[in-house]
Structure formats: structure tokens, C-alpha cells
Write an enzyme that holds these catalytic residues in place. Structure first.
Site, PDB file in Angstrom:
ATOM      1  N   ASP A 244       0.848  -1.199   0.000  1.00 55.10           N
ATOM      2  CA  ASP A 244       0.000   0.000   0.000  1.00 55.10           C
ATOM      3  C   ASP A 244       0.877   1.241   0.000  1.00 55.10           C
ATOM      4  O   ASP A 244       1.614   1.499   0.952  1.00 55.10           O
ATOM      5  CB  ASP A 244      -0.887  -0.026   1.251  1.00 55.10           C
ATOM      6  CG  ASP A 244      -1.848   1.150   1.325  1.00 55.10           C
ATOM      7  OD1 ASP A 244      -1.873   1.968   0.393  1.00 55.10           O
ATOM      8  OD2 ASP A 244      -2.581   1.238   2.329  1.00 55.10           O
ATOM      9  N   GLU A 297      -9.982   4.003  -0.806  1.00 56.50           N
ATOM     10  CA  GLU A 297      -9.933   4.551   0.552  1.00 56.50           C
ATOM     11  C   GLU A 297     -10.219   6.049   0.557  1.00 56.50           C
ATOM     12  O   GLU A 297     -10.906   6.552   1.440  1.00 56.50           O
ATOM     13  CB  GLU A 297      -8.557   4.265   1.157  1.00 56.50           C
ATOM     14  CG  GLU A 297      -8.296   4.916   2.497  1.00 56.50           C
ATOM     15  CD  GLU A 297      -6.911   4.633   3.032  1.00 56.50           C
ATOM     16  OE1 GLU A 297      -6.492   5.315   3.984  1.00 56.50           O
ATOM     17  OE2 GLU A 297      -6.231   3.722   2.515  1.00 56.50           O
ATOM     18  N   HIS A 347     -11.840  -0.658   2.819  1.00 53.99           N
ATOM     19  CA  HIS A 347     -10.941  -0.044   3.785  1.00 53.99           C
ATOM     20  C   HIS A 347     -11.741   0.127   5.074  1.00 53.99           C
ATOM     21  O   HIS A 347     -12.949   0.376   5.032  1.00 53.99           O
ATOM     22  CB  HIS A 347     -10.459   1.313   3.267  1.00 53.99           C
ATOM     23  CG  HIS A 347      -9.636   2.078   4.252  1.00 53.99           C
ATOM     24  ND1 HIS A 347     -10.176   3.093   5.036  1.00 53.99           N
ATOM     25  CD2 HIS A 347      -8.338   1.979   4.599  1.00 53.99           C
ATOM     26  CE1 HIS A 347      -9.225   3.586   5.804  1.00 53.99           C
ATOM     27  NE2 HIS A 347      -8.102   2.932   5.573  1.00 53.99           N
TER      28      HIS A 347
END
Length: 408
Positions: A244, A297, A347
């Protein structure tokens, strides 16, 4: 059950050193702007919006503005046509001017909307996942605002998608016995040392986790490569590893570093560039394939999700119900993603409290694939009914509501 008053709370939580850190948010403070819907039945609906501390007070103020029209409403009557109520809130001219459908106002909307669903489930004395499954397709779609999606998802198509999956629900109810698989996102926070991520990886594996995530996006790409190889070596070839970047790279950097990270065979590369850059994500997704891109997200609303999906700019949709406009918009985006063949792996700004309910509905009610749900345990001690993980599986919540109640 009538809403009699609204209380708003600014909740902030300091974290242990290194916890929650990523390449963009290096010293986070987890925080919730909380909307509390008090009723004449001494039942309170709790809604959360997630921030990183500074500015949480702005979201709280926006909750005050958005929620005022809910006082005096009866919860069943309110939720019977909640899609219309929702659109009225988001399209109120003065608030719409501040977005539209972005930033502080959108976060506040999430808290208000989530409080409504929480109160609805509590009023029926069922957990949120069961409330959603008990609704007919028409009743569920009545809670959604499908405006600006008409060319890709009409009301009739949404109802048909849910209806088509009714007859096969029983084949997917095993998840209510097994629980919902989790993945450990805390093994590799950005500020953790190499020794710490190795230690955490071993601990996660011993606790049953087979899927792990590492934060990347260092100024020195070699640091990212080294740490990714450490986790792969420690976890083994069979483990599922995600990385990420938290929006850190520009497109040329992403193309270069993603190619090098391919050495560890990542399951996905998350937020590789700026979250508003649809075409940037499209370029990355096309160029690095068969490596896959996860995003969502920080995508603020259903319209931009629609654009990402239309552009084939994401392989996994990471919509978050405490960052978009709440549960209503989460469900809308989940339907949209299902109609376009993209799995939803949320998320969890809520630490999984609400999303443990929503993924159950997505899987059983929409036939979304049961992949896994992010697990972040750092605020567990602050919830009345914290999400429970056993052998890396979320246990099925049984308490009425959305599991959002925070301890005083």
C-alpha cells in the site's frame, strides 16, 4: 421510535509509536466525529466518520448542520424512503456548494447516515447485517440514492441484481458459521523497523493470518523492495501479501516501483498515485497487469467510483462507509461494483466494526466474493462491542445495531 435530539462528539485517540503510519500520513491520530441520535425510547443511534484528528471538529460542526432535519422523525418512516432523505441532505444548496459530495461535508454525511442505520437495526433488535438481509430488494433500494448513475445502474437494475441473488443465498450462508476471513494490515506500518515487521509477520502467521499488508512509498524505493522481500521470505510463498503506497507516487514512479515490487508477487498494489487521478490509475492498471490495483480509501463519492470502474482503473474496490456518504452510499457503490464485476474489499476506518456487517450482506445478499476484510485492532478497547477475530476470522456480530457504540 422518534428521534428527539442529536448529540455530537469529537473523539480522538493517540496511538503507540509507529502505529497507523504510512508514506503520506506519518504521525496519525485516529479520530471519530460521532453523531448520536437520541430517541423517546432511550435507544441511541451511533454514527461514525473517520478522520486523523486535526479537523475532526469541522466534521462535527457539519454534522450539526446536516442532522437538524432528523429531529422528530420516526425511524421506520424515515428509513422507508431514506434514499430521498439522503439526496435532500447531500443536495441542500449551501452544503452542495462546499463539495459537492466531498471533504468535510461528505464525512459528516457518513456519520449522520450511519447513525440512522444503527438506530434502525437497534429499533428492530437485530444486528445490522441481519437487518439488511431481512429487507426486500425494493426496501433496500429505497434507502439508496442512485442519482447520476442512471446510465450504468438504474433502480430497476439494482432491484433485479438483488432479486436474482435471493434464490442462491443459502449457498453463501456458510459464512455465518465460519466467520468472515480477515487480513492483517498492521504487520508493516511505515515507521516500523525491519526487525519489527519481521516479528509482526511471524506473530500474524502464528495467529492464523495468511494475508498481510505492508506500507510502501519510501523516498528510497530500495527500502520498499527490501522490506517487501523480508515479509515474503518470512511469510513464505503461499502467503497473500498486499502493498500500500497511500497515494505517494506520481505515475512514472508508480510504473517503475510497481514493476520492481512484482518480484514478491503482490496480491494487489494499493493507492499507487493521487486518489483523484482516474486516468493515472487507468494507465498504471493497464501497464502493470497482471499485477492488480486496489483503490477507494480516499475516493469520496459514488460518481468518482463510477468513473474508476468505467475506466477499468481498479481491480479491487476499497470503499469505506465512514469516508463516503455512509452505509447508504457504500451499498450503492457495492451494487455498482458487482454490476461491473469488481470485488469489494473495504478499507476499514471504523476498525472493521461496521464493515464486518456490510461484507456479510455483500457476500450473502449480492454474491460478492468472500475474499477477506482488513483487520486493524488499535482501537478495540474503546468499543462497547469490539469486533472479535478468532484464527484470523471475524466472528459474526450478534448485538443489535452496527457495533459502533464507543465507551464513555
Amino acid at each position: 421510535m422518534y428521534i428527539t435530539s442529536i448529540e455530537i462528539k469529537d473523539k480522538r485517540f493517540d496511538l503507540a509509536e509507529g502505529v497507523g503510519s504510512d508514506a503520506t500520513h506519518t504521525t496519525p491520530q485516529y479520530a471519530y466525529a460521532v453523531c448520536c441520535l437520541n430517541t423517546d425510547a432511550q435507544t441511541t443511534g451511533i454514527g461514525l466518520a473517520f478522520t486523523l484528528g486535526a479537523g475532526n471538529d469541522l466534521v462535527c460542526k457539519a454534522i450539526e448542520y446536516l442532522s437538524v432535519g432528523l429531529v422528530g422523525r420516526e425511524i421506520e418512516e424515515l428509513m422507508s424512503d431514506f434514499g430521498t432523505v439522503y439526496r435532500g441532505m447531500v443536495d441542500s444548496p449551501s452544503f452542495r456548494w462546499l463539495g459537492p459530495h466531498k471533504g468535510v461535508v461528505q464525512l459528516a454525511l457518513a456519520a449522520v447516515v450511519n447513525a440512522c442505520y444503527d438506530l434502525w437495526a437497534k429499533s428492530r433488535q437485530v444486528p445490522l447485517w441481519k437487518l439488511l438481509l431481512d429487507l426486500t430488494p425494493e426496501q433496500l433500494v429505497n434507502t439508496l440514492d442512485l442519482s447520476y448513475l442512471e446510465e450504468v445502474l438504474t433502480r430497476e437494475q439494482a432491484i433485479a441484481l438483488l432479486t436474482d441473488n435471493l434464490s442462491t443465498r443459502n449457498s453463501r450462508k456458510d459464512v455465518l458459521i465460519t466467520g468472515y476471513k480477515g487480513y492483517d494490515t498492521s504487520v508493516g506500518w511505515f515507521n516500523f523497523s525491519d526487525e519489527k515487521i519481521v516479528e509482526n509477520t511471524k506473530k500474524a502467521i502464528s495467529n492464523g493470518f495468511t494475508a498481510l499488508k505492508l506500507k510502501v512509498g519510501s523516498d528510497d524505493p530500495l527500502r520498499d523492495i527490501r522490506r517487501a522481500l523480508l515479509i515474503r521470505k518470512t511469510a513464505g510463498d503461499e502467503a497473500t501479501i498486499m502493498v500500500d503506497a497511500n497515494q505517494k507516487w506520481n505515475v512514472p514512479q508508480a510504473l517503475d516501483i510497481c514493476k520492481r515490487l512484482g518480484e514478491i508477487n503482490p496480491f494487489w498494489i494499493e493507492e499507487p498515485t493521487h486518489p483523484d487521478d482516474v486516468f493515472g490509475h487507468q494507465t498504471i492498471a493497464r501497464t502493470i497487469a497482471p499485477l492488480k490495483v486496489a483503490a477507494g480509501e480516499h475516493i469520496p463519492n459514488k460518481i468518482i467510483f463510477k468513473n474508476f470502474l468505467q475506466a477499468k482503473a481498479m481491480d479491487f474496490c476499497q470503499v469505506d462507509a465512514v469516508r463516503v456518504g455512509g452505509i447508504s452510499e457504500f451499498l450503492t457503490i457495492s451494487l455498482l461494483s458487482k454490476s461491473m464485476g469488481i470485488p469489494v474489499v473495504p478499507h476499514v476506518g471504523d476498525m472493521g466494526q461496521i464493515h464486518q456487517h456490510l461484507v456479510l450482506f455483500n457476500h450473502i445478499g449480492m454474491n460478492h466474493e468472500h475474499l477477506f476484510l482488513e483487520h486493524i485492532p488499535h482501537l478495540k478497547q474503546y468499543f462497547d462491542n469490539p469486533a472479535e477475530i478468532v484464527d484470523a476470522y471475524y466472528q459474526i456480530p450478534q448485538t443489535p445495531g452496527s457495533s459502533s457504540d464507543l465507551k464513555d
